[in-house]
Design a protein around this motif. Structure first.
Motif, PDB file in Angstrom:
ATOM      1  N   LEU B  53      -2.745   7.788  -2.929  1.00  0.00           N
ATOM      2  CA  LEU B  53      -2.275   6.781  -3.871  1.00  0.00           C
ATOM      3  C   LEU B  53      -3.189   6.644  -5.099  1.00  0.00           C
ATOM      4  CD1 LEU B  53      -0.999   3.982  -1.444  1.00  0.00           C
ATOM      5  CD2 LEU B  53       0.399   5.585  -2.709  1.00  0.00           C
ATOM      6  N   ARG B 190      -9.816   0.984  -2.359  1.00  0.00           N
ATOM      7  CA  ARG B 190      -9.453   2.409  -2.291  1.00  0.00           C
ATOM      8  C   ARG B 190      -9.278   2.858  -0.831  1.00  0.00           C
ATOM      9  NH1 ARG B 190      -8.142   3.705  -7.241  1.00  0.00           N
ATOM     10  NH2 ARG B 190      -9.760   4.085  -8.795  1.00  0.00           N
ATOM     11  N   MET B 192      -8.404   1.029   1.644  1.00  0.00           N
ATOM     12  CA  MET B 192      -7.148   0.450   2.147  1.00  0.00           C
ATOM     13  C   MET B 192      -5.963   1.298   1.662  1.00  0.00           C
ATOM     14  SD  MET B 192      -7.803  -2.384   3.819  1.00  0.00           S
ATOM     15  CE  MET B 192      -9.084  -3.570   4.037  1.00  0.00           C
ATOM     16  N   LEU B 193      -6.012   1.686   0.387  1.00  0.00           N
ATOM     17  CA  LEU B 193      -4.941   2.509  -0.172  1.00  0.00           C
ATOM     18  C   LEU B 193      -4.845   3.829   0.584  1.00  0.00           C
ATOM     19  CD1 LEU B 193      -5.100   2.295  -4.072  1.00  0.00           C
ATOM     20  CD2 LEU B 193      -3.426   1.271  -2.556  1.00  0.00           C
ATOM     21  N   HIS B 195      -5.780   4.429   3.557  1.00  0.00           N
ATOM     22  CA  HIS B 195      -5.224   4.192   4.880  1.00  0.00           C
ATOM     23  C   HIS B 195      -3.712   4.064   4.803  1.00  0.00           C
ATOM     24  CE1 HIS B 195      -5.341   3.034   9.093  1.00  0.00           C
ATOM     25  NE2 HIS B 195      -4.250   2.366   8.766  1.00  0.00           N
ATOM     26  N   GLU B 196      -3.281   3.300   3.774  1.00  0.00           N
ATOM     27  CA  GLU B 196      -1.846   3.090   3.594  1.00  0.00           C
ATOM     28  C   GLU B 196      -1.144   4.428   3.402  1.00  0.00           C
ATOM     29  OE1 GLU B 196       0.363   1.253   0.012  1.00  0.00           O
ATOM     30  OE2 GLU B 196      -0.944  -0.277   0.868  1.00  0.00           O
ATOM     31  N   SER B 199      -1.233   6.066   6.854  1.00  0.00           N
ATOM     32  CA  SER B 199      -0.785   5.354   8.058  1.00  0.00           C
ATOM     33  C   SER B 199       0.602   5.801   8.491  1.00  0.00           C
ATOM     34  CB  SER B 199      -0.802   3.852   7.832  1.00  0.00           C
ATOM     35  OG  SER B 199       0.175   3.515   6.882  1.00  0.00           O
ATOM     36  N   ASN B 200       1.463   6.147   7.536  1.00  0.00           N
ATOM     37  CA  ASN B 200       2.830   6.519   7.895  1.00  0.00           C
ATOM     38  C   ASN B 200       2.902   7.865   8.592  1.00  0.00           C
ATOM     39  OD1 ASN B 200       3.627   4.182   6.814  1.00  0.00           O
ATOM     40  ND2 ASN B 200       4.429   5.033   4.929  1.00  0.00           N
ATOM     41  N   LYS B 201       1.806   8.595   8.534  1.00  0.00           N
ATOM     42  CA  LYS B 201       1.836   9.908   9.182  1.00  0.00           C
ATOM     43  C   LYS B 201       1.323   9.841  10.608  1.00  0.00           C
ATOM     44  CE  LYS B 201       1.395  12.143   4.746  1.00  0.00           C
ATOM     45  NZ  LYS B 201       0.398  12.062   3.705  1.00  0.00           N
TER      46      LYS B 201
END
Lengths: 626, 202
Positions: B53, B190, B192-193, B195-196, B199-201
């Motif tokens: 991101l 950063r 957190m981003l 991770h975001e 995270s979906n993977k």
């Protein structure tokens, strides 16, 4: 248009994935497409360092420290972040509390003007009245109800500085003293919200701590006021939830039936729709149109309200609302307030589905408007159901695809039902906690957030915690996620640690308990308070923690804050817009412990979060000497 | 030579450079009126999302030699003598797209502009806000950028700053070495981003 993401990456639920694929095939835009289109999302917004509270701005603070350090008026990043946070709490508290107000008004309308809402649970009314210090012996139900209504109305409107009636009646003395010492006892539910708007307007409060303190005050007005009132009045009017088996997921929609999805948050209307859907005349009409009958199901928190009270099936949580329409089998989606995506109207345009908006607060352009009025509740509910039934003939059969997925789930663990399941008192649970068979309790709160793989955080955190012998209670979209995943079945206890498994098996309960909708988080407070009273300690001494693991709404910010202010260590799985101020972060995650006995903890990884929550519970056990 | 240097690690994806660019190239030069103009001005700088991101404000580098100038069959792309900026003479542009093929940064887009009398699209790439620069101002994107991810100045001076940072980095012990020193809260954001993004993977 081919997407550069896979449905499997967006939800752990197969029914959901199937509908995402259908949407993709039919070129229907969903929330995941819109998130993609929003990238990159503004960093100032995410950090909480933009202020648009006056039109000298919008002002932005350079998070690197080289550019502007102050807004035009001189507000620093700390001030701006604290103000924005307080405003989020105000909005969340307002939403819950207004919901509560509507239920009180419904009861008032019933008693004073004959609105069709008979009191269904007189026992609950009396127990609420007793808590509020209202005499119940040898009195007419109507008279008791009038006094309870008066106490509630007072909490929304009284002008003195004493704590609101409901918080005073429901919270233990130790907790109330903590609030008094910190200066955060709520005086009036509406006033605390209004005061946030006043403090955060141009040129008023600049101090992070006093801004956050006011946020806490408003959140307590929500948790121990507006939300609590909503829950208690709903129980009185519609019945206190009882334990029973229900069904969940998109598969509850039925191919040959008129499907009505009731979506939103307030049960005052949806209760009536469920009744109307059982009207023999309307069922006959449905048959005339070629349907086998009427299938009314819930969605989001309105769905949970119906599920816990009437066993109504629930079609899904927040991220599934568009997908319910994508099945092509929904005649009407009836919406009231909160968490309703404006996009529903656009998705519905691809099908025959009618979106029917019902709340005087919420009008959806492109929807059918059938506005609700308590006094004419029965007629309006019938009109809505009739509209849905008449729409059945417009259904295009070749567009229908209902995913098979649905799960069974036990639901309806109100405080009363939980006590009943435990044999009348909390003692068996307290004994299990004292002996260490159960290590503690974590309350998990709803919300899906499109940035998180749908239901993944909810299920992972729950699984990790039950493995560690921690009992889970919870509400909202979390509850629907667990229902869909099969966690709310007693046999799921086989996935729990030995201690929790034994207790669940002996009581015949699942390792995670569905306490209702997000407004019902107040039930968790009441339970925590009962336990603290029994053990002669404060809530903050108990081996408890909270979590909003896919947090999204302003309501979640308010819920998280009143959990913290009630002395509960509270995890957030998504990042609220506060990182732009290290001072605010410190107050929320560290200093709050010293002031109210609880604090926030942000961790996007549910496995790591489970570890931290478990360690916290063990620390609390040690301090209690158990 | 003056240029806009990009420090992508400072970009927080707010897209204000895009909006300001569009305003600067509109007829009325006003946010509120530009959207009612007959041909709505478009940004010539593009903030797009990359790994984790993270974002990169991509714009014309005004290269020298410039592949787009070299390849343009109608000599529609020229270098301004005093500023060395690469500019487009819209009336000569035949929208053949050769410049876009040659551009190593993929920043050439074609659209309509009120500056051409005919109703057709032309190469609308960044002109480094030459009009503003001649008035002694910075390019609009640079002025809009509040995190200094975009900086306008003598290219060698700007690179000098970056060089100092790199010197700092390589002289640090390996465990604290970083190309650019980020504030703590930005590091957290950063992460957190990141991770975001991941995270979906799971």
């Amino acid at each position: 248009m081919p997407k550069n993401w896979k449905p499997e990456d967006k939800s752990i639920d197969q029914a959901t994935q199937e509908m995402i694929k259908k949407a993709e095939k039919e070129n229907i835009e969903t929330i995941w497409d819109r998130l993609e289109a929003q990238q990159p999302q503004c960093g100032y917004g995410q950090l909480g360092i933009c202020c648009k509270n006056c039109f000298q701005g919008p002002c932005r603070i350079d998070p690197f420290g080289d550019g502007p350090k102050k807004g035009v008026c001189g507000a620093t990043a700390d001030t701006i972040v604290a103000r924005n946070l307080a405003r989020m709490i105000a909005a969340g508290a307002a939403a819950h509390s207004d919901h509560g107000r509507h239920v009180v008004i419904a009861m008032y309308e019933a008693i004073e003007h004959g609105a069709p809402y008979p009191i269904k649970d007189e026992k609950k009314l009396k127990s609420v009245a007793k808590k509020l210090g209202i005499a119940v012996d040898n009195r007419e139900i109507k008279e008791i109800a009038k006094d309870v209504i008066k106490k509630a109305f007072e909490d929304f409107g009284k002008q003195d500085d004493s704590i609101i009636n409901f918080a005073d009646a429901y919270a233990n003395d130790k907790r109330k003293q903590t609030w008094k010492d910190a200066g955060v006892a709520p005086r009036n539910i509406d006033r605390e919200v209004v005061e946030i708007m006043h403090r955060t307007t141009m040129g008023v409060d600049h101090d992070t701590v006093s801004l956050i303190a006011q946020g806490i005050k408003a959140s307590l007005g929500d948790g121990w006021g507006g939300s609590l009132i909503a829950t208690e009045f709903q129980d009185i009017l519609f019945g206190t939830p009882q334990i029973g088996k229900r069904e969940a997921n998109l598969g509850v929609l039925k191919e040959d039936y008129v499907n009505i999805v009731v979506h939103g948050h307030e049960p005052v209307l949806s209760e009536k729709i469920i009744e109307a859907a059982q009207d023999p005349e309307l069922i006959e009409l449905a048959k005339k149109y070629g349907a086998k009958g009427i299938n009314a199901v819930g969605m989001c928190c309105t769905g949970l309200e119906l599920l816990v009270r009437h066993g109504t099936p629930i079609a899904g949580n927040y991220l599934q609302q568009e997908l319910a329409i994508v099945t092509g089998a929904v005649e009407a989606m009836v919406v009231d307030v909160q968490c309703i995506m404006p996009s529903l109207v656009d998705v519905a345009r691809c099908f025959h589905t009618k979106i029917i908006d019902t709340s005087s607060l919420a009008t959806f352009p492109g929807a059918t408007h059938i506005k609700f009025d308590e006094r004419k509740a029965d007629e309006i509910a019938k009109e809505i159901v009739r509209t849905a039934v008449e729409n059945f003939s417009n259904r295009e059969k070749n567009k229908v695809q209902i995913p098979k997925g649905k799960s069974e789930a036990i639901g309806g663990f109100s405080v009363e039902a939980t006590l009943e399941a435990l044999g009348g008192s909390l003692q068996p649970l307290e004994d299990a906690i004292k002996s260490g068979t159960i290590r503690g309790i974590v309350g998990i709160v709803g919300c899906n957030n499109v940035k998180v793989k749908h239901n993944y955080n909810h299920i992972t955190l729950t699984n990790e915690l039950i493995k560690n012998d921690i009992l889970i209670i919870g509400t909202g979209c979390w509850a629907t996620a667990c229902a869909e995943y099969g966690i709310f079945l007693p046999e799921y206890a086989k996935n729990a640690g030995d201690g929790l498994r034994t207790i669940c098996e002996s009581l015949g309960i699942p390792p995670a308990l569905n306490m209702g909708s997000c407004v019902d988080c107040s039930r968790m407070l009441v339970l925590a308070d009962l336990m603290a009273r029994d053990l002669g300690v404060d809530i903050s001494d108990l081996p408890l923690a909270g979590s909003a693991t896919e947090a999204m709404t302003e309501k979640a910010v308010s819920i998280g804050t009143y959990f913290v202010a009630s002395g509960i260590f509270t995890h957030l799985g998504t990042t609220p817009p506060v990182l732009g101020s290290q001072e605010v972060v410190k107050v929320l995650t560290e200093n709050a412990f010293d002031i109210v006995g609880g604090a926030f903890y942000v961790e996007p990884d549910p496995v790591k979060a489970a570890k931290t929550l478990t360690e916290y519970i063990e620390k609390k056990r040690k301090a209690l000497g158990i | 030579m003056k240029a806009v240097l990009i420090f992508p690690e400072r970009c927080i994806g707010c897209k204000h450079c895009e909006l300001s660019c569009a305003i600067a190239h509109s007829q009325t030069k006003s946010l509120f009126s530009m959207f009612s103009e007959k041909i709505i001005s478009k940004p010539r700088i593009h903030v797009e999302v990359g790994e984790d991101l993270l974002t990169f404000p991509n714009k014309c580098r005004h290269c020298n030699p410039a592949p787009c100038i070299e390849i343009c069959p109608t000599n529609a792309i020229v270098r301004d003598e005093s500023t060395e900026f690469v500019l487009v003479e819209y009336s000569k542009c035949i929208t053949c797209g050769m410049c876009a093929i040659a551009c190593p940064f993929g920043i050439i887009t074609f659209d309509k502009t009120p500056n051409v009398m005919t109703n057709r699209s032309v190469n609308l790439k960044c002109d480094n806000c030459i009009e503003r620069v001649e008035e002694g101002k910075e390019p609009a994107c640079v002025e809009a950028c509040k995190t200094n991810a975009l900086v306008f100045g003598e290219i060698n001076n700007l690179i000098g700053k970056k060089r100092k940072n790199i010197t700092k980095t390589v002289t640090k012990s390996p465990d604290e070495a970083e190309e650019f020193e980020l504030p703590e809260n930005i590091k957290l954001w950063r992460s957190m981003l990141k991770h975001e993004a991941h995270s979906n993977k799971n």
